[in-house]
Design an enzyme around this catalytic site. Structure first.
Site, PDB file in Angstrom:
ATOM      1  N   LYS A 113      -7.327  -1.185 -28.035  1.00 37.87           N
ATOM      2  CA  LYS A 113      -6.570  -2.318 -28.562  1.00 37.87           C
ATOM      3  C   LYS A 113      -5.413  -2.701 -27.655  1.00 37.87           C
ATOM      4  O   LYS A 113      -5.148  -3.878 -27.428  1.00 37.87           O
ATOM      5  CB  LYS A 113      -6.039  -1.983 -29.959  1.00 37.87           C
ATOM      6  CG  LYS A 113      -7.116  -1.891 -31.016  1.00 37.87           C
ATOM      7  CD  LYS A 113      -6.445  -1.839 -32.372  1.00 37.87           C
ATOM      8  CE  LYS A 113      -7.384  -1.418 -33.478  1.00 37.87           C
ATOM      9  NZ  LYS A 113      -6.652  -1.301 -34.757  1.00 37.87           N
ATOM     10  N   LYS A 157       0.153   1.135 -36.218  1.00 37.27           N
ATOM     11  CA  LYS A 157      -1.270   0.876 -36.391  1.00 37.27           C
ATOM     12  C   LYS A 157      -2.100   1.996 -35.803  1.00 37.27           C
ATOM     13  O   LYS A 157      -1.713   2.603 -34.808  1.00 37.27           O
ATOM     14  CB  LYS A 157      -1.648  -0.433 -35.696  1.00 37.27           C
ATOM     15  CG  LYS A 157      -1.226  -1.669 -36.466  1.00 37.27           C
ATOM     16  CD  LYS A 157      -1.808  -2.892 -35.822  1.00 37.27           C
ATOM     17  CE  LYS A 157      -2.126  -3.959 -36.837  1.00 37.27           C
ATOM     18  NZ  LYS A 157      -2.779  -5.110 -36.196  1.00 37.27           N
ATOM     19  N   GLU A 199       3.510  -2.042 -33.181  1.00 37.50           N
ATOM     20  CA  GLU A 199       3.393  -3.462 -32.947  1.00 37.50           C
ATOM     21  C   GLU A 199       4.608  -4.109 -33.605  1.00 37.50           C
ATOM     22  O   GLU A 199       4.970  -3.739 -34.714  1.00 37.50           O
ATOM     23  CB  GLU A 199       2.097  -3.943 -33.615  1.00 37.50           C
ATOM     24  CG  GLU A 199       1.661  -5.325 -33.238  1.00 37.50           C
ATOM     25  CD  GLU A 199       0.336  -5.683 -33.935  1.00 37.50           C
ATOM     26  OE1 GLU A 199      -0.716  -5.167 -33.528  1.00 37.50           O
ATOM     27  OE2 GLU A 199       0.394  -6.454 -34.908  1.00 37.50           O
ATOM     28  N   LYS A 200       5.232  -5.049 -32.904  1.00 38.24           N
ATOM     29  CA  LYS A 200       6.389  -5.734 -33.498  1.00 38.24           C
ATOM     30  C   LYS A 200       5.880  -6.622 -34.627  1.00 38.24           C
ATOM     31  O   LYS A 200       4.957  -7.407 -34.446  1.00 38.24           O
ATOM     32  CB  LYS A 200       7.097  -6.568 -32.442  1.00 38.24           C
ATOM     33  CG  LYS A 200       8.327  -7.271 -32.952  1.00 38.24           C
ATOM     34  CD  LYS A 200       9.463  -7.198 -31.941  1.00 38.24           C
ATOM     35  CE  LYS A 200      10.696  -7.936 -32.440  1.00 38.24           C
ATOM     36  NZ  LYS A 200      11.226  -7.385 -33.701  1.00 38.24           N
ATOM     37  N   GLU A 287      -6.264  -8.732 -31.987  1.00 35.39           N
ATOM     38  CA  GLU A 287      -7.415  -7.930 -31.552  1.00 35.39           C
ATOM     39  C   GLU A 287      -8.731  -8.666 -31.771  1.00 35.39           C
ATOM     40  O   GLU A 287      -8.769  -9.693 -32.457  1.00 35.39           O
ATOM     41  CB  GLU A 287      -7.454  -6.580 -32.267  1.00 35.39           C
ATOM     42  CG  GLU A 287      -7.542  -6.667 -33.778  1.00 35.39           C
ATOM     43  CD  GLU A 287      -7.534  -5.283 -34.426  1.00 35.39           C
ATOM     44  OE1 GLU A 287      -8.436  -4.493 -34.129  1.00 35.39           O
ATOM     45  OE2 GLU A 287      -6.628  -5.002 -35.245  1.00 35.39           O
ATOM     46  N   ARG A 291     -17.454  -6.146 -35.384  1.00 36.42           N
ATOM     47  CA  ARG A 291     -18.355  -5.719 -36.458  1.00 36.42           C
ATOM     48  C   ARG A 291     -18.510  -6.858 -37.464  1.00 36.42           C
ATOM     49  O   ARG A 291     -17.748  -7.824 -37.445  1.00 36.42           O
ATOM     50  CB  ARG A 291     -17.767  -4.503 -37.163  1.00 36.42           C
ATOM     51  CG  ARG A 291     -16.361  -4.779 -37.671  1.00 36.42           C
ATOM     52  CD  ARG A 291     -15.801  -3.625 -38.470  1.00 36.42           C
ATOM     53  NE  ARG A 291     -14.481  -3.947 -38.975  1.00 36.42           N
ATOM     54  CZ  ARG A 291     -13.352  -3.510 -38.455  1.00 36.42           C
ATOM     55  NH1 ARG A 291     -13.385  -2.742 -37.379  1.00 36.42           N
ATOM     56  NH2 ARG A 291     -12.188  -3.841 -38.974  1.00 36.42           N
ATOM     57  N   VAL A 294     -15.799  -7.575 -43.853  1.00 39.87           N
ATOM     58  CA  VAL A 294     -15.907  -7.616 -45.313  1.00 39.87           C
ATOM     59  C   VAL A 294     -15.918  -9.065 -45.812  1.00 39.87           C
ATOM     60  O   VAL A 294     -16.660  -9.420 -46.718  1.00 39.87           O
ATOM     61  CB  VAL A 294     -14.745  -6.830 -45.958  1.00 39.87           C
ATOM     62  CG1 VAL A 294     -14.808  -6.928 -47.473  1.00 39.87           C
ATOM     63  CG2 VAL A 294     -14.780  -5.375 -45.535  1.00 39.87           C
ATOM     64  N   ARG A 337     -12.009  -9.289 -53.528  1.00 42.54           N
ATOM     65  CA  ARG A 337     -12.585  -7.948 -53.472  1.00 42.54           C
ATOM     66  C   ARG A 337     -12.294  -7.245 -54.782  1.00 42.54           C
ATOM     67  O   ARG A 337     -11.136  -7.124 -55.184  1.00 42.54           O
ATOM     68  CB  ARG A 337     -11.929  -7.141 -52.360  1.00 42.54           C
ATOM     69  CG  ARG A 337     -12.057  -7.773 -51.010  1.00 42.54           C
ATOM     70  CD  ARG A 337     -11.502  -6.824 -49.987  1.00 42.54           C
ATOM     71  NE  ARG A 337     -11.398  -7.475 -48.689  1.00 42.54           N
ATOM     72  CZ  ARG A 337     -11.313  -6.816 -47.551  1.00 42.54           C
ATOM     73  NH1 ARG A 337     -11.301  -5.499 -47.544  1.00 42.54           N
ATOM     74  NH2 ARG A 337     -11.218  -7.465 -46.419  1.00 42.54           N
TER      75      ARG A 337
END
Lengths: 492, 166
Positions: A113, A157, A199-200, A287, A291, A294, A337
């Site tokens: 990443k 992260k 990560e900021k 990023e 894949r 969801v 969800r």
């Protein structure tokens, strides 16, 4: 084209994948452990192979062994588990098995990443600011220095993460140590990797992903964006496409940029280029996910394109066969969800038997699930048991349809986050589409004003109480009244 | 005839009903002394909780927790309390004692308390791991920890007694 595919996943995504396999005339092989036998993917598959435990889904060697025994020509990893694991892709390739997803050469770049962010930055695009490198467990002092340099608030992260697992927001230096430990622990449990980076944080922000499709010849299209800014307990719960805050012009620029960034990586197969968008509409690359995600039904409902079919076709080496002009995105889609979690008890998981489940039906409603009336929601797996998606020509109609579908969705037996969903769809900031990450308050049971409905519910509760009281303390047991009982006594 | 006090979202209803009087025409129910027309699906299956009913010609689908502390319908979830106005045992309130049981099956990951410690409401007692999540179990009442019945690493079933607070 492939003849037989091993689906190295379970639950709703395994069901989703095997449905497309069947439509394409491809045989599907699925996996299950003893606790998961009742899930729909097992019942619907062409073949089902029993695995010792839930952990096997993480075990590349075991999965490959099964793939060989079952003589499959491809493996679909779904999301999580072995998805985007470059070493697994290589191991598959050596055995002549295709892993459905981007090739290893692409994953080597996108899965690192931090390297990916630096590469995009070097090409002149805005990216999130992050720590210079990834950190292991023992490197707290270095991490603290790096954190101070970046400035708070920060997000820690997981290098391997996904679905919010291992991601934590840190507002001050005092919170850092605990948050790092938590993130590393979760990351290790879920992904078997405890590396984290900083990560900021961009706050307030929108979380946007642009769906792309690309073939090996460099043909590439985007299928619009999805917004996933409504987050509770580190998980996106309610998502939509398109993003309501964006203008057509901004959308155009964002999607074009996503394609340009994907080209930097010679991207292939289906993927999502993810950005954070700040209050001024500036977007920062974060990023590329390689894949199936969801929330992919949102894109499918708007584009009419079966993303799993495209993944399979592209992995088999077929050309993309469409240009951007062929892609028509229509209307508005919403997805929520449904998790086996109690939103009123700090989202405590609630596995157990789903005594009753009746899914909503009607035009433009889609339910992705492994569950049905009477099935068990197992303890060993993620709490997501169903996804409800709706489509409508415009957002207001889509919101009304989602409310209607939620009201139609009957669930009993275990607590779920259904009431939270009902509450969210009434929230003014959701209804008018003016929300961002963190803008929706924590769920709370709000006392409702007195109505006829409450009176009816009081009657229902009273009936239930009396019914149970009678079964607990029967004045005359039912069996005493039946002839069977008298006969059995006579025989004795 | 049973007589119950049902409180939903802070609103009180006195419900009188007679399930034995059930027939095709419906149930005899009085709410706050006023007759209400109620029909429930028949036959009633023993052990199956009530799933839906018709009140004054409107259908309601309902879900209640086994302890009758909440009720859910198409309008959302509501807090609830049911009191039997005729029970001799008096007004025994459900829950509220200091016996903390496992709400779900799982693994005790960490313990934060030991016997003798004072705790406040909501203070984390332990972490229960299940469904790949860490779940903090907080104190339901304030008081002194009388006993801790589990150890880290132990697997517990649902309703397993974890901690007692007095």
């Amino acid at each position: 084209m492939f003849k037989r595919i091993l689906i190295a996943n379970r639950g709703e995504i395994a069901v989703r994948i095997l449905r497309t396999c069947r439509e394409m005339g491809i045989e599907s092989v699925v996996l299950y452990d003893a606790s998961d036998m009742g899930s729909l993917h097992v019942r619907l598959a062409d073949r089902c192979v029993r695995i010792p435990t839930a952990e096997t889904f993480m075990d590349g060697m075991a999965i490959l062994r099964i793939a060989q025994e079952q003589q499959v020509d491809a493996i679909h990893p779904g999301y999580g588990y072995l998805a985007e694991e470059q070493s697994f892709v290589e191991a598959c390739t050596e055995l002549g098995i295709v892993l459905i997803g981007p090739p290893a050469a692409v994953l080597w770049q996108t899965r690192q990443k931090l390297d990916a962010i630096q590469k995009v930055q070097a090409a002149g695009y805005l990216t999130v600011a992050c720590s210079a490198r990834a950190y292991e467990r023992a490197e707290l002092p270095e991490l603290q220095r790096d954190a101070a340099a970046l400035g708070y608030p920060l997000v820690v992260k997981s290098c391997r993460g996904g679905r919010g697992r291992g991601a934590r927001v840190i507002r001050s230096a005092e919170m850092l140590e605990h948050a790092i430990q938590q993130a590393q622990k979760t990351s290790h449990e879920v992904f078997r990797n405890s590396q984290v980076y900083l990560e900021k944080a961009i706050w307030p922000a929108h979380m946007i992903g642009v769906q792309i499709l690309a073939d090996a010849q460099g043909n590439m299209v985007h299928l619009g964006e999805r917004e996933g800014s409504i987050i509770y307990h580190n998980q996106k719960v309610l998502q939509e496409s398109p993003a309501p805050f964006m203008t057509e012009e901004a959308r155009e620029v964002l999607c074009r940029t996503a394609l340009e960034i994907a080209r930097l990586f010679d991207y292939q197969n289906a993927g999502t280029v993810e950005f954070l968008v700040d209050r001024n509409g500036r977007f920062y690359f974060s990023e590329i996910k390689g894949r199936i995600q969801v929330d992919h039904p949102l894109t499918e409902m708007r584009s009419g394109i079966d993303l799993v079919r495209e993944q399979i076709r592209l992995a088999a080496g077929e050309p993309l066969g469409m240009t951007q002009e062929d892609v028509h995105l229509r209307g508005w889609a919403l997805l929520c969800r449904l998790n086996a979690e109690d939103p009123w008890q700090q989202f405590l998981p609630s596995p157990g038997q789903l005594l009753r489940m009746r899914v909503p039906t009607g035009a433009h409603i889609r339910v992705d699930t492994y569950a049905y009336s009477g099935c068990h929601v197992p303890t060993a797996y993620d709490s997501l048991f169903a996804k409800l998606s709706v489509w409508a020509p415009d957002r207001a109609t889509a919101v009304a349809r989602l409310r209607r579908a939620l009201a139609d969705f009957a669930l009993a037996g275990i607590p779920t986050n259904m009431p939270l969903m009902q509450q969210l769809t009434e929230e003014p900031s959701f209804v008018n589409g003016r929300y961002h990450a963190g803008s929706l308050s924590e769920p709370a049971i709000v006392d409702s004003p007195e109505t006829d409905d409450l009176l009816a519910l009081a009657v229902a509760a009273a009936i239930r109480y009396v019914q149970r009281h009678q079964t607990l303390n029967p004045t005359l047991p039912e069996r005493m009244l039946s002839g069977w009982h008298r006969d059995s006594r006579r025989l004795g | 005839m049973s007589k119950l006090q049902v409180t939903i979202d802070g609103h009180e209803y006195e419900v009188q009903l007679n399930l034995a009087g059930q027939n095709g025409a419906g149930l005899n129910v009085l709410v706050n002394g006023e007759p209400v027309q109620v029909v429930i699906p028949t036959p009633v299956l023993p052990g199956r909780p009530l799933e839906w009913l018709v009140v004054d010609e409107r259908p309601y689908e309902v879900v209640m927790d086994p302890d009758l502390t909440w009720i859910q319908s198409a309008s959302g979830i509501h807090r609830m309390m049911v009191r039997d106005l005729e029970a001799f045992s008096g007004n025994r309130l459900r829950g509220g004692d200091g016996r903390v049981t496992a709400p779900i099956p799982g693994l005790i990951a960490r313990l934060f308390v030991q016997p003798g410690m004072m705790v406040t409401v909501g203070q984390p007692l332990l972490v229960l791991e299940a469904m790949k999540m860490e779940n903090e179990i907080g104190a339901p009442v304030a008081g002194q920890v009388l006993a801790v019945h589990v150890q880290p690493g132990q697997t517990v079933a649902r309703k397993h007694l974890l901690v007692e607070i007095g």
